[in-house]
Motif scaffolding. Structure first.
Motif, PDB file in Angstrom:
ATOM      1  N   GLY A  57      46.194  37.407  13.102  1.00 42.25           N
ATOM      2  CA  GLY A  57      44.887  37.521  13.196  1.00 42.25           C
ATOM      3  C   GLY A  57      44.605  37.487  13.903  1.00 42.25           C
ATOM      4  N   ARG A  58      42.545  38.477  14.473  1.00 42.03           N
ATOM      5  CA  ARG A  58      41.540  38.755  15.361  1.00 42.03           C
ATOM      6  C   ARG A  58      42.064  37.363  16.958  1.00 42.03           C
ATOM      7  NH1 ARG A  58      35.904  40.853  13.897  1.00 42.03           N
ATOM      8  NH2 ARG A  58      35.552  40.488  16.367  1.00 42.03           N
ATOM      9  N   LYS A  59      42.729  38.100  18.203  1.00 42.31           N
ATOM     10  CA  LYS A  59      42.191  37.105  18.946  1.00 42.31           C
ATOM     11  C   LYS A  59      41.331  37.381  19.797  1.00 42.31           C
ATOM     12  CE  LYS A  59      46.390  35.863  17.555  1.00 42.31           C
ATOM     13  NZ  LYS A  59      47.017  34.345  16.800  1.00 42.31           N
ATOM     14  N   ASP A  60      41.198  35.568  20.780  1.00 40.25           N
ATOM     15  CA  ASP A  60      40.857  36.732  21.722  1.00 40.25           C
ATOM     16  C   ASP A  60      41.070  36.228  23.490  1.00 40.25           C
ATOM     17  OD1 ASP A  60      37.813  36.167  20.103  1.00 40.25           O
ATOM     18  OD2 ASP A  60      38.053  33.382  20.648  1.00 40.25           O
ATOM     19  N   PHE A  61      40.368  37.033  24.569  1.00 45.05           N
ATOM     20  CA  PHE A  61      41.404  36.959  25.368  1.00 45.05           C
ATOM     21  C   PHE A  61      41.463  35.716  26.204  1.00 45.05           C
ATOM     22  CE2 PHE A  61      41.167  37.573  30.478  1.00 45.05           C
ATOM     23  CZ  PHE A  61      42.051  38.871  30.162  1.00 45.05           C
ATOM     24  N   THR A  62      42.722  35.317  26.464  1.00 46.86           N
ATOM     25  CA  THR A  62      43.032  34.807  26.877  1.00 46.86           C
ATOM     26  C   THR A  62      44.206  34.730  29.098  1.00 46.86           C
ATOM     27  OG1 THR A  62      45.161  33.936  25.914  1.00 46.86           O
ATOM     28  CG2 THR A  62      43.153  33.079  25.348  1.00 46.86           C
TER      29      THR A  62
ATOM     30  N   THR B 237      46.712  47.012  25.903  1.00 44.05           N
ATOM     31  CA  THR B 237      46.714  46.144  26.708  1.00 44.05           C
ATOM     32  C   THR B 237      46.607  44.550  26.214  1.00 44.05           C
ATOM     33  OG1 THR B 237      44.568  45.520  26.621  1.00 44.05           O
ATOM     34  CG2 THR B 237      45.012  46.414  28.655  1.00 44.05           C
ATOM     35  N   ARG B 238      46.788  44.412  24.537  1.00 43.35           N
ATOM     36  CA  ARG B 238      47.033  44.027  23.776  1.00 43.35           C
ATOM     37  C   ARG B 238      46.673  42.227  24.250  1.00 43.35           C
ATOM     38  NH1 ARG B 238      52.778  44.382  21.918  1.00 43.35           N
ATOM     39  NH2 ARG B 238      52.417  45.359  24.126  1.00 43.35           N
ATOM     40  N   GLU B 239      45.235  41.742  24.905  1.00 45.15           N
ATOM     41  CA  GLU B 239      45.031  40.507  25.301  1.00 45.15           C
ATOM     42  C   GLU B 239      43.874  39.455  24.279  1.00 45.15           C
ATOM     43  OE1 GLU B 239      44.821  40.559  29.609  1.00 45.15           O
ATOM     44  OE2 GLU B 239      46.650  42.311  29.790  1.00 45.15           O
ATOM     45  N   GLY B 240      42.911  40.409  23.357  1.00 44.36           N
ATOM     46  CA  GLY B 240      42.434  40.278  22.555  1.00 44.36           C
ATOM     47  C   GLY B 240      41.198  40.270  22.849  1.00 44.36           C
ATOM     48  N   LYS B 241      40.181  39.678  22.551  1.00 45.01           N
ATOM     49  CA  LYS B 241      38.667  40.145  22.077  1.00 45.01           C
ATOM     50  C   LYS B 241      37.725  39.217  23.814  1.00 45.01           C
ATOM     51  CE  LYS B 241      35.561  37.984  19.223  1.00 45.01           C
ATOM     52  NZ  LYS B 241      34.535  37.838  19.881  1.00 45.01           N
ATOM     53  N   ILE B 242      37.140  40.879  24.077  1.00 49.49           N
ATOM     54  CA  ILE B 242      36.202  40.030  25.325  1.00 49.49           C
ATOM     55  C   ILE B 242      34.710  39.595  25.017  1.00 49.49           C
ATOM     56  CG2 ILE B 242      34.475  40.124  27.155  1.00 49.49           C
ATOM     57  CD1 ILE B 242      35.599  43.477  27.378  1.00 49.49           C
TER      58      ILE B 242
ATOM     59  N   ASN C 242      33.924  36.807  27.588  1.00 53.33           N
ATOM     60  CA  ASN C 242      33.269  36.752  28.862  1.00 53.33           C
ATOM     61  C   ASN C 242      32.929  37.882  29.352  1.00 53.33           C
ATOM     62  OD1 ASN C 242      32.345  36.500  31.227  1.00 53.33           O
ATOM     63  ND2 ASN C 242      32.790  34.709  31.638  1.00 53.33           N
ATOM     64  N   TRP C 243      31.842  39.111  29.712  1.00 58.22           N
ATOM     65  CA  TRP C 243      31.584  40.231  30.047  1.00 58.22           C
ATOM     66  C   TRP C 243      31.714  40.846  31.307  1.00 58.22           C
ATOM     67  CZ3 TRP C 243      32.331  43.989  26.002  1.00 58.22           C
ATOM     68  CH2 TRP C 243      32.410  43.419  24.753  1.00 58.22           C
ATOM     69  N   ASP C 244      31.830  39.521  32.424  1.00 59.85           N
ATOM     70  CA  ASP C 244      31.447  40.237  33.513  1.00 59.85           C
ATOM     71  C   ASP C 244      33.026  38.959  34.585  1.00 59.85           C
ATOM     72  OD1 ASP C 244      29.520  41.036  33.376  1.00 59.85           O
ATOM     73  OD2 ASP C 244      28.077  39.435  33.331  1.00 59.85           O
ATOM     74  N   ALA C 245      33.673  38.430  33.493  1.00 64.45           N
ATOM     75  CA  ALA C 245      35.396  37.955  34.323  1.00 64.45           C
ATOM     76  C   ALA C 245      35.825  38.735  34.744  1.00 64.45           C
ATOM     77  CB  ALA C 245      35.593  36.712  33.236  1.00 64.45           C
ATOM     78  N   TYR C 246      36.348  38.757  35.706  1.00 65.95           N
ATOM     79  CA  TYR C 246      37.583  39.931  36.288  1.00 65.95           C
ATOM     80  C   TYR C 246      38.948  38.982  35.784  1.00 65.95           C
ATOM     81  CZ  TYR C 246      41.173  42.567  38.881  1.00 65.95           C
ATOM     82  OH  TYR C 246      42.142  43.540  39.060  1.00 65.95           O
ATOM     83  N   PRO C 247      39.808  39.276  35.067  1.00 63.19           N
ATOM     84  CA  PRO C 247      40.493  41.054  35.297  1.00 63.19           C
ATOM     85  C   PRO C 247      39.576  41.411  33.569  1.00 63.19           C
ATOM     86  CG  PRO C 247      42.292  39.536  34.795  1.00 63.19           C
ATOM     87  CD  PRO C 247      41.265  38.357  35.021  1.00 63.19           C
ATOM     88  N   GLU C 248      38.709  40.196  32.676  1.00 62.56           N
ATOM     89  CA  GLU C 248      38.972  40.038  31.387  1.00 62.56           C
ATOM     90  C   GLU C 248      38.361  41.508  30.738  1.00 62.56           C
ATOM     91  OE1 GLU C 248      36.640  37.327  27.512  1.00 62.56           O
ATOM     92  OE2 GLU C 248      37.311  36.546  30.002  1.00 62.56           O
ATOM     93  N   TYR C 249      36.834  41.576  31.820  1.00 67.67           N
ATOM     94  CA  TYR C 249      36.260  43.165  31.385  1.00 67.67           C
ATOM     95  C   TYR C 249      36.942  44.349  31.348  1.00 67.67           C
ATOM     96  CZ  TYR C 249      35.172  43.534  36.545  1.00 67.67           C
ATOM     97  OH  TYR C 249      35.196  44.149  37.533  1.00 67.67           O
ATOM     98  N   LEU C 250      37.980  44.337  32.006  1.00 68.67           N
ATOM     99  CA  LEU C 250      38.670  45.064  32.335  1.00 68.67           C
ATOM    100  C   LEU C 250      39.784  45.341  31.300  1.00 68.67           C
ATOM    101  CD1 LEU C 250      39.746  46.161  35.889  1.00 68.67           C
ATOM    102  CD2 LEU C 250      38.224  47.293  34.695  1.00 68.67           C
ATOM    103  N   ARG C 251      40.353  44.742  30.438  1.00 67.94           N
ATOM    104  CA  ARG C 251      41.501  44.640  29.943  1.00 67.94           C
ATOM    105  C   ARG C 251      41.411  43.690  28.352  1.00 67.94           C
ATOM    106  NH1 ARG C 251      46.238  45.724  32.421  1.00 67.94           N
ATOM    107  NH2 ARG C 251      47.340  44.764  30.755  1.00 67.94           N
TER     108      ARG C 251
END
Length: 615
Positions: free
Chosen positions: A177-182, A231-236, A238-247
């Motif tokens: 199921g759905r994943k968050d970015f880690t 990228t398959r790294e889950g949902k953003i 934190n919209w300003d955290a690097y590299p989360e906002y890119l991947r």
């Protein structure tokens, strides 16, 4: 459903179109010499027109206000309609080119039209792409796009398409199921089939082995059907955290891996170290194809912040070079750049301009409504450090500015058009005039010219159907809003005509003018004591020896008088400036005399909520 015959960037039709190897060579529509000369108009194709307005659909009048929300049940149905397809088409847009041209529009920016994931009934906005090489059947066909562009060019209008590279639609499901970015990569269960179920292998499809509905499954073109595309790294989160906002993914929209990027959030490298991914190379070929196929004039690039500088620069270089081979030497690439890096991204990547959302739109609003000092807006166009100049340099063509838009990221969860505040609606013409006669490339958001007043807790409320439908503006349904007799429409047309006539209004230097109540003490208009500024706001556009003085009155009830500074070198005491434009319908002074004050000045009386031009 649409069944495209093109499934690969190596399809012969794609290669022939890009390389121009056809036996009948094609001539292409040239780019404009300067994009700051243009007036853009943005529309969402699902919400704009069907072509039936005036025949099957009758015009709106105020009598139909709230006819869709007369009961709680009706209001609920109207709200739910706002998140589903309404029925606008490419042929509908084509039928309204005359409406746009007569308003003064010269370039039409169209929201995404590519084929959406078929199992998602809420992707009317166009940002959930399943097939980048086809048009969504809700909007029409590839041929409809070509015909629209041809008709626009015949009317002297340019066409800019909204494109997406950062993400696709929800074309696969994560295992579990759905994943968050880690920061970790997740395993995919499989590509989604035409019904939205993850029953297909997460690998290139075999069109012969899979179901007959393979074109509505997974993602196309075929080159994107590899696990490395995502990228398959889950949902953003934190919209300003690097590299989360890119991947990270945009909610359910799956992030596409565009290549190893070194962004400002990453101190370990530079943009010059960027290597494009196969997915980015594929998408560059896709968008070359659409330029050549439809004879497009520009692209608005979605979510540039989340692409990164390296991929953006690679895309811009690729598309600019390709467009030049078609004699489109000023092909327009404007990026949606949220956050504070708009100028830096334009400088680093080769974008022609950034979309002036966020602080630009907020400052435009609050200046017109008298709740912020005008210099907050005017100073946005002076950025000497960006241009590496020792003094003020004026940015006339690096920002696309608009009063309303379909996202309003700067307002958070509270979405509202400018005219949602009924007490300030009288300022709409002055606000649009400020946008049209100041630096930047002006853009009108569809419906603003008809004073749409949508407001609410989600994007749907600022995406009303211009043709009525089941989600019409003013809480109505079934009546269209293409009224060319309204005061606002006519005044936009008149101001655009003056913009076209006077080069200074398009390319001139710009100065916010000091004002005075007594002719002795001068200063810039400001907000005092946290209240609302009721004042004359004046600015000059100067080109060579011509000055056009523009002014608005933020007081909606009273005429406001002020001494206004003008260029001392261009006049002598006793000269007159004549009225060029008056939005009040004849209440402004026909001419004003130059006085000796603060160098040179004149005493201006501006009617309530009015906009005037003197020259």
């Amino acid at each position: 459903m649409s069944h495209s015959t093109i499934r690969s960037i190596n399809d012969p039709e794609v290669r022939d179109t890009i390389s121009q190897t056809s036996s009948s060579p094609r001539s292409y529509h040239p780019s404009p010499s300067a994009w700051e000369d243009q007036v853009l108009y943005f529309l969402l194709p699902d919400r704009f027109a069907t072509g039936k307005e005036g025949t099957a659909i009758e015009p709106y009048t105020s009598a139909f206000n709230s006819n869709a929300t007369s009961s709680p049940e009706d209001a609920s149905s109207w709200r739910e309609a706002g998140i589903t397809w309404q029925g606008g088409t490419l042929q509908g847009i084509k039928s309204k080119l005359g409406y746009l041209k007569r308003m003064g529009v010269t370039a039409v920016w169209i929201g995404p039209i590519f084929k959406q994931v078929p199992h998602e009934e809420h992707s009317y906005h166009g940002y959930a792409v399943q097939n980048f090489l086809d048009i969504d059947p809700h909007f029409g066909t590839r041929e409809d796009l070509k015909e629209l562009v041809q008709a626009a060019h015949a009317e002297g209008l340019y066409i800019i398409l909204d494109i997406i590279l950062n993400h696709s639609g929800d074309v696969f499901e994560y295992r579990g199921g759905r994943k968050d970015f880690t920061g970790s990569k997740y395993e995919a269960q499989g590509f989604r089939d035409a019904h939205g179920n993850p029953t297909l292998p997460f690998a290139p499809l075999n069109p012969q082995a899979e179901s007959d509905d393979v074109v509505n499954s997974a993602i196309w073109p075929a080159e994107l059907q590899t696990p490395s595309t995502f990228t398959r790294e889950g949902k953003i989160t934190n919209w300003d955290a690097y590299p989360e906002y890119l991947r990270g993914d945009f909610e359910t929209l799956k992030d596409i891996d565009l290549g190893d990027d070194c962004n400002p959030g990453d101190p370990s490298g530079s943009i010059d170290d960027f290597t494009p991914s196969p997915a980015l190379e594929t998408l560059c070929e896709v968008y070359k194809f659409w330029i050549a196929y439809a004879d497009l004039d520009g692209y608005r690039i979605d979510t540039v912040k989340h692409m990164g500088d390296g991929p953006t620069r690679h895309l811009c270089t690729s598309l600019h070079e390709y467009a030049s081979t078609l004699s489109k030497h000023n092909f327009f690439l404007v990026g949606e750049v949220t956050g504070p890096r708009a100028y830096a991204v334009v400088a680093a990547t080769g974008l022609d301009a950034a979309l002036g959302i966020g602080n630009v739109q907020a400052a435009l609003w609050t200046t017109c409504k008298g709740v912020s000092a005008p210099d907050t807006y005017f100073s946005l166009f002076r950025n000497a450090s960006y241009l590496k100049q020792g003094s003020d340099a004026w940015l006339r063509n690096k920002l696309v500015t608009m009063l309303d838009d379909h996202d309003q990221v700067w307002r958070g969860g509270d979405k509202a058009r400018f005219c949602a505040d009924a007490t300030e609606r009288d300022l709409a013409v002055a606000a649009l005039a400020l946008n049209l006669t100041t630096l930047g490339i002006p853009c009108v958001y569809y419906g603003t010219e008809q004073l749409f007043d949508g407001a609410g807790g989600s994007d749907r409320y600022i995406r009303e159907a211009m043709f009525g439908g089941t989600f019409g503006a003013f809480r109505s349904h079934s009546h269209h809003f293409f009224n060319e007799d309204t005061s606002t429409y006519r005044q936009i047309s008149q101001i655009c005509a003056l913009r076209n006539k006077y080069l200074a209004l398009r390319r001139g230097r710009q100065y916010l003018r000091e004002i005075s109540a007594n002719g002795t003490e001068f200063g810039y208009p400001t907000v005092l004591g946290g209240g609302r500024m009721r004042s004359v706001v004046a600015w000059s556009r100067i080109l060579a020896d011509q000055e056009l003085l523009c002014a608005m009155n933020t007081d909606t009830e009273q005429e406001t008088r002020a001494y206004v500074t003008v260029d001392a070198k261009l006049y002598k005491k006793g000269d007159y400036l004549k009225l060029v434009y008056d939005s009040s319908g004849g209440h402004a002074q026909a001419q004003v005399q130059i006085l000796e004050a603060n160098g040179k000045a004149l005493l201006l009386a501006v009617p309530p909520a009015a906009f005037v031009i003197y020259g």
